[in-house]
Design an enzyme around this catalytic site. Structure first.
Site, PDB file in Angstrom:
ATOM      1  N   THR A 150       8.359  -7.266   6.876  1.00  0.00           N
ATOM      2  CA  THR A 150       8.621  -7.373   8.302  1.00  0.00           C
ATOM      3  C   THR A 150       9.310  -8.722   8.503  1.00  0.00           C
ATOM      4  O   THR A 150       9.558  -9.436   7.535  1.00  0.00           O
ATOM      5  CB  THR A 150       7.253  -7.247   9.003  1.00  0.00           C
ATOM      6  OG1 THR A 150       6.750  -5.948   8.700  1.00  0.00           O
ATOM      7  CG2 THR A 150       7.278  -7.452  10.471  1.00  0.00           C
ATOM      8  N   ASP A 205       3.008   3.843   8.141  1.00  0.00           N
ATOM      9  CA  ASP A 205       1.931   3.024   8.724  1.00  0.00           C
ATOM     10  C   ASP A 205       0.860   3.892   9.408  1.00  0.00           C
ATOM     11  O   ASP A 205      -0.194   3.398   9.800  1.00  0.00           O
ATOM     12  CB  ASP A 205       2.491   2.009   9.734  1.00  0.00           C
ATOM     13  CG  ASP A 205       2.803   0.666   9.072  1.00  0.00           C
ATOM     14  OD1 ASP A 205       2.479   0.498   7.886  1.00  0.00           O
ATOM     15  OD2 ASP A 205       3.364  -0.208   9.747  1.00  0.00           O
ATOM     16  N   ASN A 229       9.396  -1.736   8.316  1.00  0.00           N
ATOM     17  CA  ASN A 229       8.231  -1.483   7.461  1.00  0.00           C
ATOM     18  C   ASN A 229       8.529  -1.945   6.036  1.00  0.00           C
ATOM     19  O   ASN A 229       8.354  -3.100   5.716  1.00  0.00           O
ATOM     20  CB  ASN A 229       7.765  -0.035   7.519  1.00  0.00           C
ATOM     21  CG  ASN A 229       6.382   0.105   6.890  1.00  0.00           C
ATOM     22  OD1 ASN A 229       5.638  -0.866   6.852  1.00  0.00           O
ATOM     23  ND2 ASN A 229       6.040   1.273   6.382  1.00  0.00           N
ATOM     24  N   ARG A 281       7.388  -0.624  19.452  1.00  0.00           N
ATOM     25  CA  ARG A 281       6.994   0.009  18.201  1.00  0.00           C
ATOM     26  C   ARG A 281       7.653   1.387  18.102  1.00  0.00           C
ATOM     27  O   ARG A 281       7.805   2.087  19.114  1.00  0.00           O
ATOM     28  CB  ARG A 281       5.475   0.160  18.200  1.00  0.00           C
ATOM     29  CG  ARG A 281       4.857   0.755  16.938  1.00  0.00           C
ATOM     30  CD  ARG A 281       4.959  -0.145  15.777  1.00  0.00           C
ATOM     31  NE  ARG A 281       4.002   0.182  14.726  1.00  0.00           N
ATOM     32  CZ  ARG A 281       4.115  -0.300  13.494  1.00  0.00           C
ATOM     33  NH1 ARG A 281       5.122  -1.102  13.161  1.00  0.00           N
ATOM     34  NH2 ARG A 281       3.214   0.004  12.572  1.00  0.00           N
ATOM     35  N   GLY A 305       4.244  -9.510   6.592  1.00  0.00           N
ATOM     36  CA  GLY A 305       3.247  -9.505   5.520  1.00  0.00           C
ATOM     37  C   GLY A 305       2.289  -8.332   5.555  1.00  0.00           C
ATOM     38  O   GLY A 305       1.225  -8.395   4.937  1.00  0.00           O
ATOM     39  N   GLY A 306       2.634  -7.238   6.265  1.00  0.00           N
ATOM     40  CA  GLY A 306       1.763  -6.053   6.272  1.00  0.00           C
ATOM     41  C   GLY A 306       0.344  -6.441   6.655  1.00  0.00           C
ATOM     42  O   GLY A 306       0.114  -7.173   7.630  1.00  0.00           O
ATOM     43  N   SER A 341      -0.207  -1.059  13.748  1.00  0.00           N
ATOM     44  CA  SER A 341       0.492  -2.184  13.108  1.00  0.00           C
ATOM     45  C   SER A 341      -0.472  -3.350  12.913  1.00  0.00           C
ATOM     46  O   SER A 341      -1.553  -3.389  13.506  1.00  0.00           O
ATOM     47  CB  SER A 341       1.647  -2.615  14.012  1.00  0.00           C
ATOM     48  OG  SER A 341       2.215  -3.826  13.558  1.00  0.00           O
ATOM     49  N   SER A 342      -0.046  -4.282  12.084  1.00  0.00           N
ATOM     50  CA  SER A 342      -0.801  -5.543  11.947  1.00  0.00           C
ATOM     51  C   SER A 342      -0.031  -6.711  12.550  1.00  0.00           C
ATOM     52  O   SER A 342      -0.487  -7.858  12.470  1.00  0.00           O
ATOM     53  CB  SER A 342      -1.030  -5.851  10.464  1.00  0.00           C
ATOM     54  OG  SER A 342      -1.854  -4.895   9.886  1.00  0.00           O
ATOM     55  N   THR A 350      10.305  -5.075  12.523  1.00  0.00           N
ATOM     56  CA  THR A 350      10.189  -4.521  11.169  1.00  0.00           C
ATOM     57  C   THR A 350      10.898  -3.189  10.992  1.00  0.00           C
ATOM     58  O   THR A 350      11.112  -2.443  11.953  1.00  0.00           O
ATOM     59  CB  THR A 350       8.689  -4.333  10.823  1.00  0.00           C
ATOM     60  OG1 THR A 350       8.568  -3.984   9.454  1.00  0.00           O
ATOM     61  CG2 THR A 350       8.037  -3.259  11.657  1.00  0.00           C
TER      62      THR A 350
HETATM   63  N1  GLY Z   1       4.900  -2.307   9.121  1.00  0.00           N
HETATM   64  C1  GLY Z   1       3.974  -3.357   9.107  1.00  0.00           C
HETATM   65  C2  GLY Z   1       3.166  -3.446  10.350  1.00  0.00           C
HETATM   66  O1  GLY Z   1       3.554  -2.897  11.359  1.00  0.00           O
HETATM   67  O2  GLY Z   1       2.127  -4.046  10.364  1.00  0.00           O
END
Ligand code: GLY
Length: 571
Positions: A382, A424, A402, A106, A474-475, A453-454, A400
């Site tokens: 992403t 984020d 983002n 990340r 998909g955020g 993050s998701s 990603t």
């Molecule tokens: N940028 C989307 C995530 O990290 O969830």
């Protein structure tokens, strides 16, 4: 005298069953059966060119990690909207012998970042400041991640994994209709943020499907990475270009930030859903904990009997999502900075108690749930890929920039897009941000911190053996898309492609809305839910899942999401 070998009855039976299942050859290999399933390996990603690169690596004798590294770099070229070397991501790995590990690459806030860096003098978020341009970028993690993955598990030589991406960048590739559209849409922003030009701007006129995108500067950067490893990106000419870009345009990433960046191996989040073992991503992604909370929340309910997307099924899934997203907002952040009550969040008794307040007659208002903090606005562009090799090693990797094309800023001289991952973070903890969402203190900005993050790369075992590899972009909808795809297979017996293509729905506590893809709920289900007070809103595509499923015959089905250009390459 040579001994005659008597075929054993069992052996003959196994052969007959297997042969009945085979139609013949893929590229001369006995790898495909008549159900379109493969046994030697599968790569499924957002772009066919990248999947083919991964398959070539597998055919050269590379393992799933080798293929993953090659696919990550190839996607940086052929899928600039989200594939990247200027971003970051997460990987879940399960070796053929059942050991698992996860890699966090990340992005990280630069040392010069601060909690209120995107606020004006009155303490309000400055529109677009965390979204576009060099100040929106976190310190990129992808190259360090790929180096770490290769050092620990790779088999082929590093340069072999970089060469396909270099070729794609220097020879160019044909862009798809969707890519032409995106690049044209972003033209004005690219022009304003890239005064020195970028290959993503067409010299004359608009991009059209089939145009060849050549990225010479990116090819040079990839050569540096091929020849010098991590130092080819975090030091030397590429780092010089990145820092010069920062200084030109008001960014804060320094040479020290680049040199200090480290990818981190983290202990996977493990849990069970019925007879299945879930191996998924720990923080700083919220995805793994939230996915397990969701699965455990619905486990006691007879979803299979109720049926796919029937009103009771949707209701219980939505109520689980509402509760889990409320927790996510309050408790999750970078584990190196905040203490995440992982055990409590995943405790069976706690999850059961959260679902006690479910009222079958009416929707639980989100306002009646613990009012915590919600994440910063999340972007959905992403990308995810899933890989299995012939030995059964499996990779689930989500990566990603983002937003689509990240910060829309290409590092001049180095040809790669910067992420806008700083968005984020909770730009203004404890208060609604520019999108009306509320950000949590656990995810506030601090130097060196990773933004929440998701991303939910996940691998599932059945009876101790590899069963599924799954993930999606998909955020904030990532977690719910993975959740639904898993249930589509485990509860509703859908094939992998059907489960991936199935229309999705999503609830994230706030706003208190069930978002649905057009056609996700039939009219009876929608009427039943509306009667109970659910607000249902149709929106665009949810998720872009790329997944692999191992059948009981030992073959692999894949699901390549039809919402995008996604494609598999298999043998
Ligand atoms: N940028 C989307 C995530 O990290 O969830």
């Amino acid at each position: 005298m040579r001994k005659r070998i008597k075929p054993s009855f069992i052996g003959l039976l196994v052969w007959l069953v297997g042969a009945g299942h085979l139609t013949g050859c893929v590229s001369g290999q006995l790898g495909k059966n008549n159900s379109g399933e493969y046994r030697n390996g599968v790569v499924v990603s957002a772009k066919k060119e990248a999947s083919v690169v991964g398959l070539d690596i597998l055919k050269k004798g590379g393992n799933a990690i080798d293929a993953a590294v090659a696919v990550q770099f190839a996607l940086a070229v052929v899928y600039p909207g989200a594939g990247n070397i200027g971003g970051g991501g997460f990987m879940v790995y399960r070796s053929a012998d059942g050991r698992s590990n996860t890699l966090d690459f990340r992005e990280q806030a630069a040392a010069g970042s601060s909690r209120d860096m995107y606020l004006d003098a009155a303490g309000n978020p400055v529109v677009d400041k965390s979204l576009y341009g060099s100040l929106a970028a976190g310190v990129p993690g992808s190259v360090a991640g790929m180096v770490a993955a290769h050092e620990k598990y790779g088999h082929l030589k590093w340069e072999v994994l970089l060469n396909p991406a270099i070729r794609l960048a220097e020879d160019g590739f044909k862009i798809s209709a969707a890519q032409a559209h995106e690049l044209n849409e972003l033209k004005a922003r690219f022009v304003s943020l890239n005064p020195r030009g970028t290959a993503l701007l067409k010299a004359k006129g608009d991009w059209v499907e089939g145009d060849v995108l050549v990225q010479e500067q990116l090819a040079n950067t990839l050569r540096q990475i091929r020849d010098k490893g991590a130092a080819g990106f975090y030091e030397g000419a590429v780092a010089d270009s990145l820092v010069a870009e920062m200084q030109r345009s008001g960014g804060i990433i320094t040479k020290a930030d680049l040199k200090n960046y480290k990818a981190v191996w983290r202990t996977p989040i493990l849990g069970n859903y019925k007879a299945y073992k879930i191996i998924t991503m720990p923080p700083p992604s919220s995805g793994g904990i939230a996915l397990l909370q969701l699965l455990k929340s619905v486990e006691p309910f007879p979803l299979k009997r109720w049926g796919f997307n029937r009103d009771s099924t949707v209701q219980v899934m939505v109520e689980a999502e509402r509760r889990v997203y409320a927790d996510r907002a309050e408790y999750m952040g970078d584990p190196d900075f905040v203490k995440i009550p992982e055990k409590s969040l995943l405790a069976g008794a706690y999850i059961k108690s959260r679902m006690h307040s479910l009222d079958w007659n009416k929707a639980t208002p989100s306002s009646a749930l613990r009012a915590g903090d919600l994440t910063a606005a999340e972007h959905e562009e992403t990308t995810h890929f899933s890989i299995v090799d012939r030995y059964g090693n499996a990779v689930s990797l989500t990566t990603t920039l983002n937003g689509s094309y990240g910060a829309a800023m290409v590092v001049s001289g180095a040809g790669f897009l910067l992420n806008n991952e700083m968005d984020d973070f909770s730009v203004k903890p404890g208060a609604p941000n520019m999108y009306g969402l509320v950000g949590g203190e656990a995810n506030s900005i601090a130097p060196g911190k990773r933004m929440l993050s998701s991303m939910t790369p996940t691998i599932i075992e059945k009876e101790g053996k590899l069963f599924m590899i799954v993930g999606t972009p998909g955020g904030s909808t990532i977690i719910t898309s993975v959740f639904q795809t898993i249930l589509n297979v485990l509860e509703f017996n859908q094939k992998m492609q059907t489960a991936v293509a199935a229309k999705k729905f999503h609830h994230q506590w706030l706003p208190d809305v069930v978002y649905v893809e057009d056609g996700a709920l039939d009219s009876t289900t929608a009427v039943q839910l509306k009667k109970k007070g659910y607000v249902i809103e149709v929106r665009g595509p949810i998720g872009r899942v790329d997944a692999i499923l191992k059948t009981k015959w030992g073959y692999y089905q894949y699901g390549a999401d039809p919402r995008g250009d996604d494609a598999a390459a298999a043998w």
